[in-house]
Write a protein that holds these residues in place. Structure first.
Motif, short mmCIF file in Angstrom:
data_model
loop_
_atom_site.label_atom_id
_atom_site.label_comp_id
_atom_site.label_asym_id
_atom_site.label_seq_id
_atom_site.Cartn_x
_atom_site.Cartn_y
_atom_site.Cartn_z
N ILE A 143 84.38 -7.67 55.04
CA ILE A 143 83.26 -8.13 54.23
C ILE A 143 83.79 -9.01 53.11
CG2 ILE A 143 81.33 -7.47 52.76
CD1 ILE A 143 81.41 -4.71 54.17
N ASN B 290 80.67 -13.26 49.54
CA ASN B 290 79.48 -14.06 49.84
C ASN B 290 78.66 -13.48 50.99
OD1 ASN B 290 81.46 -14.87 51.76
ND2 ASN B 290 80.39 -16.79 52.07
N GLU B 291 79.17 -12.45 51.65
CA GLU B 291 78.44 -11.80 52.74
C GLU B 291 77.68 -10.56 52.27
OE1 GLU B 291 81.60 -13.05 56.24
OE2 GLU B 291 81.75 -11.07 55.31
N ILE B 292 77.81 -10.22 51.00
CA ILE B 292 77.10 -9.06 50.45
C ILE B 292 75.67 -9.46 50.16
CG2 ILE B 292 76.99 -7.40 48.55
CD1 ILE B 292 80.05 -7.78 48.26
N ASP B 293 74.75 -8.78 50.79
CA ASP B 293 73.33 -9.08 50.60
C ASP B 293 72.75 -8.08 49.60
OD1 ASP B 293 70.85 -10.27 50.97
OD2 ASP B 293 70.35 -9.01 52.69
N ASP B 294 72.61 -8.54 48.36
CA ASP B 294 72.12 -7.67 47.30
C ASP B 294 71.31 -8.51 46.32
OD1 ASP B 294 71.68 -5.86 45.26
OD2 ASP B 294 73.70 -5.06 45.29
N SER B 295 70.18 -8.02 45.92
CA SER B 295 69.34 -8.77 44.99
C SER B 295 69.77 -8.60 43.54
CB SER B 295 67.88 -8.35 45.14
OG SER B 295 67.74 -6.97 44.87
N ILE C 130 75.97 -9.20 42.04
CA ILE C 130 76.89 -9.09 43.17
C ILE C 130 78.16 -8.34 42.77
CG2 ILE C 130 78.01 -11.32 42.79
CD1 ILE C 130 77.89 -11.35 46.05
N SER D 228 77.90 -4.55 43.43
CA SER D 228 78.03 -4.21 44.85
C SER D 228 79.46 -4.45 45.33
CB SER D 228 77.07 -5.05 45.69
OG SER D 228 75.75 -4.77 45.33
#
Length: 80
Positions: A37, A40-45, A48, A51
């Motif tokens: 991972i 830039n592949e961490i999907d978090d609103s 970042i 996370s």
């Protein structure tokens, strides 16, 4: 790990960090059975960093690509 192409200021060499990740780092990690991972592949609103640090703290393996002279990357891999 950074993104895109970065210049090393001391040596005048350009490194393609995306290519290194896609062609070397990710395939090697996955071949060894790890989920790879990148930040830039961490999907978090939310933030970042929160996370990213949570993932780093729980990881069995962390690969730090520090070829370029990025002070933020050096700070992030400091074990203290």
């Amino acid at each position: 790990m950074g993104f895109g192409k970065k210049n090393h200021t001391d040596f005048g060499i350009t490194f393609d960090l995306d290519k290194a990740y896609q062609k070397i780092i990710r395939p090697a990690a996955e071949k060894l059975g790890y989920e790879c991972i990148r930040a830039n592949e961490i999907d978090d609103s939310g933030l970042i960093e929160k996370s990213m640090y949570a993932i780093l703290m729980q990881a069995d393996l962390v690969i730090a690509y520090v070829t370029t002279d990025n002070a933020n990357a050096m700070y992030e891999v400091d074990p203290s």
